[in-house]
Design a protein around this motif. Sequence first.
Motif, PDB file in Angstrom:
ATOM      1  N   GLU A   1       0.828  -1.362  -0.024  1.00 31.10           N
ATOM      2  CA  GLU A   1       0.112   0.014   0.096  1.00 31.10           C
ATOM      3  C   GLU A   1       0.937   1.198  -0.016  1.00 31.10           C
ATOM      4  N   LYS A   2       1.885   1.140   0.625  1.00 33.34           N
ATOM      5  CA  LYS A   2       2.914   2.551   0.784  1.00 33.34           C
ATOM      6  C   LYS A   2       3.202   3.111  -0.633  1.00 33.34           C
ATOM      7  N   ILE A   3       3.925   2.185  -1.323  1.00 28.42           N
ATOM      8  CA  ILE A   3       4.285   2.626  -2.965  1.00 28.42           C
ATOM      9  C   ILE A   3       3.214   3.322  -3.421  1.00 28.42           C
ATOM     10  N   ARG A   4       1.866   2.615  -3.530  1.00 29.41           N
ATOM     11  CA  ARG A   4       0.772   3.132  -4.205  1.00 29.41           C
ATOM     12  C   ARG A   4       0.553   4.781  -3.569  1.00 29.41           C
ATOM     13  N   LYS A   5       0.688   4.829  -2.262  1.00 31.38           N
ATOM     14  CA  LYS A   5       0.408   6.070  -1.739  1.00 31.38           C
ATOM     15  C   LYS A   5       1.487   7.408  -2.191  1.00 31.38           C
ATOM     16  N   HIS A   6       2.485   6.797  -2.094  1.00 34.61           N
ATOM     17  CA  HIS A   6       3.746   7.772  -2.255  1.00 34.61           C
ATOM     18  C   HIS A   6       4.084   7.815  -3.640  1.00 34.61           C
ATOM     19  N   LEU A   7       3.880   6.759  -4.612  1.00 39.43           N
ATOM     20  CA  LEU A   7       3.995   7.093  -5.899  1.00 39.43           C
ATOM     21  C   LEU A   7       2.824   6.708  -6.848  1.00 39.43           C
ATOM     22  N   PRO A   8       1.779   7.474  -6.709  1.00 37.87           N
ATOM     23  CA  PRO A   8       0.749   7.260  -7.472  1.00 37.87           C
ATOM     24  C   PRO A   8       0.758   7.069  -8.831  1.00 37.87           C
ATOM     25  N   LYS A   9       1.730   7.434  -9.310  1.00 35.41           N
ATOM     26  CA  LYS A   9       1.888   7.010 -10.960  1.00 35.41           C
ATOM     27  C   LYS A   9       2.239   5.532 -11.313  1.00 35.41           C
ATOM     28  N   PHE A  10       2.606   4.935 -10.168  1.00 34.07           N
ATOM     29  CA  PHE A  10       3.204   3.456 -10.083  1.00 34.07           C
ATOM     30  C   PHE A  10       1.748   2.591  -9.811  1.00 34.07           C
ATOM     31  N   LYS A  11       1.576   1.722 -10.879  1.00 30.26           N
ATOM     32  CA  LYS A  11       0.741   0.675 -10.692  1.00 30.26           C
ATOM     33  C   LYS A  11       1.252  -0.562 -11.526  1.00 30.26           C
ATOM     34  N   CYS A  12       1.092  -1.710 -10.679  1.00 28.28           N
ATOM     35  CA  CYS A  12       1.519  -3.108 -11.702  1.00 28.28           C
ATOM     36  C   CYS A  12       0.752  -3.181 -12.983  1.00 28.28           C
ATOM     37  N   ALA A  13       1.266  -3.329 -13.967  1.00 27.50           N
ATOM     38  CA  ALA A  13       0.444  -3.751 -15.338  1.00 27.50           C
ATOM     39  C   ALA A  13       0.271  -5.294 -15.456  1.00 27.50           C
ATOM     40  N   TRP A  14       1.093  -6.083 -14.821  1.00 25.30           N
ATOM     41  CA  TRP A  14       1.077  -7.267 -15.049  1.00 25.30           C
ATOM     42  C   TRP A  14       0.440  -8.074 -13.712  1.00 25.30           C
ATOM     43  N   ASP A  15       0.014  -9.399 -13.860  1.00 26.98           N
ATOM     44  CA  ASP A  15      -0.330 -10.314 -13.087  1.00 26.98           C
ATOM     45  C   ASP A  15       0.393 -11.703 -13.452  1.00 26.98           C
ATOM     46  N   ALA A  16       0.279 -12.615 -12.641  1.00 34.03           N
ATOM     47  CA  ALA A  16       0.901 -14.045 -12.847  1.00 34.03           C
ATOM     48  C   ALA A  16       0.423 -14.419 -14.096  1.00 34.03           C
ATOM     49  N   ARG A  17      -1.021 -14.537 -14.378  1.00 35.91           N
ATOM     50  CA  ARG A  17      -1.511 -15.118 -15.445  1.00 35.91           C
ATOM     51  C   ARG A  17      -1.167 -14.465 -16.755  1.00 35.91           C
ATOM     52  N   ARG A  18      -0.911 -13.225 -16.592  1.00 29.44           N
ATOM     53  CA  ARG A  18      -0.399 -12.574 -17.782  1.00 29.44           C
ATOM     54  C   ARG A  18       1.090 -12.936 -18.191  1.00 29.44           C
ATOM     55  N   GLY A  19       1.750 -12.801 -16.942  1.00 30.07           N
ATOM     56  CA  GLY A  19       3.059 -13.076 -17.121  1.00 30.07           C
ATOM     57  C   GLY A  19       3.484 -14.617 -17.539  1.00 30.07           C
ATOM     58  N   ALA A  20       2.418 -15.693 -16.933  1.00 32.55           N
ATOM     59  CA  ALA A  20       2.502 -17.039 -17.683  1.00 32.55           C
ATOM     60  C   ALA A  20       2.292 -17.171 -19.393  1.00 32.55           C
ATOM     61  N   GLN A  21       1.307 -16.184 -19.778  1.00 29.49           N
ATOM     62  CA  GLN A  21       0.961 -16.150 -21.071  1.00 29.49           C
ATOM     63  C   GLN A  21       2.255 -15.626 -21.716  1.00 29.49           C
ATOM     64  N   GLN A  22       2.915 -14.575 -21.499  1.00 22.13           N
ATOM     65  CA  GLN A  22       4.076 -14.093 -22.147  1.00 22.13           C
ATOM     66  C   GLN A  22       5.041 -15.015 -22.218  1.00 22.13           C
ATOM     67  N   LEU A  23       5.548 -15.930 -20.946  1.00 27.41           N
ATOM     68  CA  LEU A  23       6.544 -16.934 -21.198  1.00 27.41           C
ATOM     69  C   LEU A  23       5.965 -17.990 -22.244  1.00 27.41           C
ATOM     70  N   TYR A  24       4.863 -18.420 -22.253  1.00 22.03           N
ATOM     71  CA  TYR A  24       4.209 -19.345 -23.185  1.00 22.03           C
ATOM     72  C   TYR A  24       4.513 -19.174 -24.634  1.00 22.03           C
ATOM     73  N   GLU A  25       4.066 -17.664 -24.970  1.00 23.26           N
ATOM     74  CA  GLU A  25       4.427 -17.315 -26.397  1.00 23.26           C
ATOM     75  C   GLU A  25       5.706 -16.945 -26.542  1.00 23.26           C
ATOM     76  N   LEU A  26       6.567 -16.672 -25.471  1.00 21.70           N
ATOM     77  CA  LEU A  26       8.088 -16.645 -25.795  1.00 21.70           C
ATOM     78  C   LEU A  26       8.815 -18.072 -26.108  1.00 21.70           C
ATOM     79  N   PHE A  27       8.234 -19.176 -25.291  1.00 19.32           N
ATOM     80  CA  PHE A  27       8.825 -20.284 -25.589  1.00 19.32           C
ATOM     81  C   PHE A  27       8.699 -20.963 -26.836  1.00 19.32           C
ATOM     82  N   LYS A  28       7.243 -20.696 -27.225  1.00 22.71           N
ATOM     83  CA  LYS A  28       6.828 -21.158 -28.478  1.00 22.71           C
ATOM     84  C   LYS A  28       7.685 -20.513 -29.671  1.00 22.71           C
ATOM     85  N   ARG A  29       7.697 -18.959 -29.464  1.00 22.01           N
ATOM     86  CA  ARG A  29       8.532 -18.330 -30.573  1.00 22.01           C
ATOM     87  C   ARG A  29       9.965 -18.792 -30.921  1.00 22.01           C
ATOM     88  N   ILE A  30      10.629 -19.173 -29.696  1.00 21.18           N
ATOM     89  CA  ILE A  30      11.793 -19.544 -29.792  1.00 21.18           C
ATOM     90  C   ILE A  30      12.384 -20.938 -29.701  1.00 21.18           C
TER      91      ILE A  30
END
Length: 341
Positions: A277-306
């Motif tokens: 909560e502290k980072i959210r309050k002190h740095l209002p511009k910062f918000k996580c854009a990713w979560d674990a599911r999106r990260g897993a999808q990113q890796l799945y696409e990457l492993f397929k591509r390479i």
Amino acid sequence: MRVCVTGNDGYLGSLLTAELLKRGYEVIGLDTGFYKERMLYRGPSITPLTQAKDVRQVEASDLKETDAVVHMAELSNDPLGQLAPTITYEINHRGSVQLAEQARQVGVKRFVYMSSCSVYGVADRDFVDEESPVNPQTAYAVCKTLVERDVKAMASDGFSPTFMRNATAYGASPRMRFDIVLNNLAGLAWTTKKIEMTSDGTPWRPLVHGLDICRAIIAVLEAPREAVHQQVFNVGDTSHNYRVREIAEIIADVFPGCSVSFGPPGADNRSYRVSFEKIRKHLPKFKCAWDARRGAQQLYELFKRIDMTPEVFQHRAFTRLKQLEYLIRTRQIDDHFFWKE
Ligand SMILES: NC(=O)c1ccc[n+]([C@@H]2O[C@H](COP(=O)([O-])OP(=O)(O)OC[C@H]3O[C@@H](n4cnc5c(N)ncnc54)[C@H](O)[C@@H]3O)[C@@H](O)[C@H]2O)c1
């Protein structure tokens, strides 16, 4: 703004320098290059001018005309710290404090230090925040607390250190790490289609995408001094505290045909969640854009591509401990982890 990023040839450093360059920062790098042997995929076409130097040998002149230092160059996890605890203190504690001293001497205004949620160690409560007592359990985590203590004491009107207690990172990086939980499970899912956990996976793990860590660092660099001076921030999102079994289930869901099984409850299931909560309050511009599911999808696409093979997944360069053990065994680095000629 001219920023020196130490550890820029590592997992997070290679992401951060690309993000800074994209935004028009002037960036210089400093990295001894322990893991430079191999990349998982082609990195960005523009990389910063980098000094191949050990952080313990930095001189004030290396940091001249630099506005900010982002310090990432350390032995970067618990097993590495246990490999040679004395060297861990030399690099992670003394090396980092010395770097901060040099930076302050030459008038660097901002010093962003990469700490870790591992400083909380074993907690006796459900949720920990930046005010909770630290209870580090390993040489790696003890060093993080010592650097926080010593560098905090150096703060002055002209020198603003900020301490980022990052959750465990995940996600794609050209300097990949497969020794962190989500990336490791994703690699197993891709290469074996099986995740077999030896325990029931109930412990909590706060996770954060590497690119979100970069965005938090940039938010600190761009924030007014009062918002970040001498501050400690947990870096992540309170809704991204996952149980290990949940991480495994997400991966199994995203990687087609992957099965997952769990073992009996572990003997020691003490674990806790982290409040962000502290980072959210002190740095209002910062918000996580990713979560674990999106990260897993990113890796799945990457492993397929390479078309990632098991050989690549298991390559020593992507598991920090394996690579350092290899450099020691082949005598490419000496007893203090300096490169030999
Ligand atoms: N990745 C995570 O989950 C995570 C979580 C919390 C904190 N952190 C911290 O963030 C920082 C970066 O982590 P990472 O995952 O990118 O690690 P990494 O191991 O991928 O990168 C560290 C880089 O530092 C360099 N380095 C190590 N010792 C050095 C020395 N003595 N002199 C010069 N360079 C040296 C290495 O060559 C490497 O390129 C570390 O301080 C780590 O403890 C990482």
